[in-house]
Design an enzyme around this catalytic site. Structure first.
Site, PDB file in Angstrom:
ATOM      1  N   LYS A 150       0.855  -1.195   0.000  1.00 32.15           N
ATOM      2  CA  LYS A 150       0.000   0.000   0.000  1.00 32.15           C
ATOM      3  C   LYS A 150       0.887   1.240   0.000  1.00 32.15           C
ATOM      4  O   LYS A 150       1.740   1.407   0.886  1.00 32.15           O
ATOM      5  CB  LYS A 150      -0.879  -0.045   1.254  1.00 32.15           C
ATOM      6  CG  LYS A 150      -2.145   0.748   1.157  1.00 32.15           C
ATOM      7  CD  LYS A 150      -2.995   0.420   2.369  1.00 32.15           C
ATOM      8  CE  LYS A 150      -4.264   1.216   2.375  1.00 32.15           C
ATOM      9  NZ  LYS A 150      -4.889   1.180   3.705  1.00 32.15           N
TER      10      LYS A 150
HETATM   11  C1  E4P Z   1      -8.120   1.632   3.959  1.00 29.05           C
HETATM   12  O1  E4P Z   1      -7.476   1.267   3.028  1.00 29.05           O
HETATM   13  C2  E4P Z   1      -8.040   2.992   4.506  1.00 29.05           C
HETATM   14  O2  E4P Z   1      -6.790   3.202   5.090  1.00 29.05           O
HETATM   15  C3  E4P Z   1      -9.147   3.192   5.485  1.00 29.05           C
HETATM   16  O3  E4P Z   1     -10.351   2.753   4.886  1.00 29.05           O
HETATM   17  C4  E4P Z   1      -9.268   4.614   5.981  1.00 29.05           C
HETATM   18  O4  E4P Z   1     -10.442   4.703   6.750  1.00 29.05           O
HETATM   19  P1  E4P Z   1     -10.744   5.932   7.725  1.00 29.05           P
HETATM   20  O5  E4P Z   1     -10.993   7.151   6.912  1.00 29.05           O
HETATM   21  O6  E4P Z   1     -11.958   5.492   8.497  1.00 29.05           O
HETATM   22  O7  E4P Z   1      -9.532   6.095   8.613  1.00 29.05           O
END
Ligand code: E4P
Length: 218
Positions: free
Chosen positions: A87
């Site tokens: 990622k």
């Molecule tokens: C996933 O890949 C993201 O990091 C995550 O969905 C972010 O979510 P949030 O905005 O609730 O922190």
């Protein structure tokens, strides 16, 4: 549509996996911290535990912001398990890293995407997944779902293979709307996922069926 769980909490991952409908996991440094995982070695071990529970793609996020650092981390993370996806944040160095890794056949998830322009760049670089953050856009009075629709249109125009991974899910309607639009994947915390199960008429109907069965046995 694929379902990923958006957590680093092993109990939540196991619970979602036990439903039989889980396709993968996403994490980020904040979710790892929330799960109480501290120190580089423990973080790497934790990714291994997650990848052992869920056979599908598990996103592990780099914390470097320069190309060389990202690639070094990516190689280390990719060694953990074959289902680890790297990622990488949507910044200039991240874009270069995504292109480099995709050329090497290493799966990537381009994260922190808030515009269709960013999503276009991620696809051009060959990202396996692009993660538009719906909830965080809604939080600042923007339309998160509209971004998913725009990216779907753009990717379909050019048959880009990058998968749209709707992220930052806050409630079950984000999941339903993502499915309507045609997002390839939704990554959700456990609560919105379990909320999809609920309907008062299901509970009412089941109670009546069970009551009638009980009466028929008297
Ligand atoms: C996933 O890949 C993201 O990091 C995550 O969905 C972010 O979510 P949030 O905005 O609730 O922190």
């Amino acid at each position: 549509m694929k379902f990923f769980i958006d957590t680093a909490n092993l109990e939540e991952i196991k619970e979602a996996h036990s439903l039989g409908i889980l396709d993968g996991v996403t994490t980020n440094p904040s979710l790892m911290a929330k799960a109480g995982i501290k120190g580089r070695e423990n973080i790497l071990k934790h990714y291994k535990k997650i990848a052992d529970i869920v056979p599908g793609d598990v996103s592990a996020e780099v914390i470097s912001t320069d190309f060389d650092g990202m690639i070094k981390e990516a190689m280390e993370l990719a060694e953990i398990a074959p289902n680890i996806v790297i990622k990488i944040p949507m910044i200039k160095e991240g874009l270069k890293a995504i292109k480099y890794l995709s050329d090497q056949g290493i799966k990537t998830n381009c994260t922190l995407v808030f515009s269709s322009g960013q999503a276009l760049l991620a696809a051009k670089a060959g990202a396996t997944y692009v993660s538009p953050f719906i909830g965080r856009l809604d939080d600042i009075s923007s339309e998160g779902m509209q971004l998913i629709a725009d990216i779907r249109l753009i990717y379909d125009n050019y048959a880009y293979e990058t998968k749209i991974l709707a992220a930052s899910i806050r409630h079950p309607m984000h999941i339903i709307e993502s499915a309507r639009i045609g997002a390839d994947v939704v990554t959700t915390p456990l609560k919105p996922l379990l909320s999809l199960l609920n309907h008062p008429l299901t509970d009412k109907g089941l109670a009546k069926f069970l009551e009638d069965y009980r009466k028929s046995q008297e």
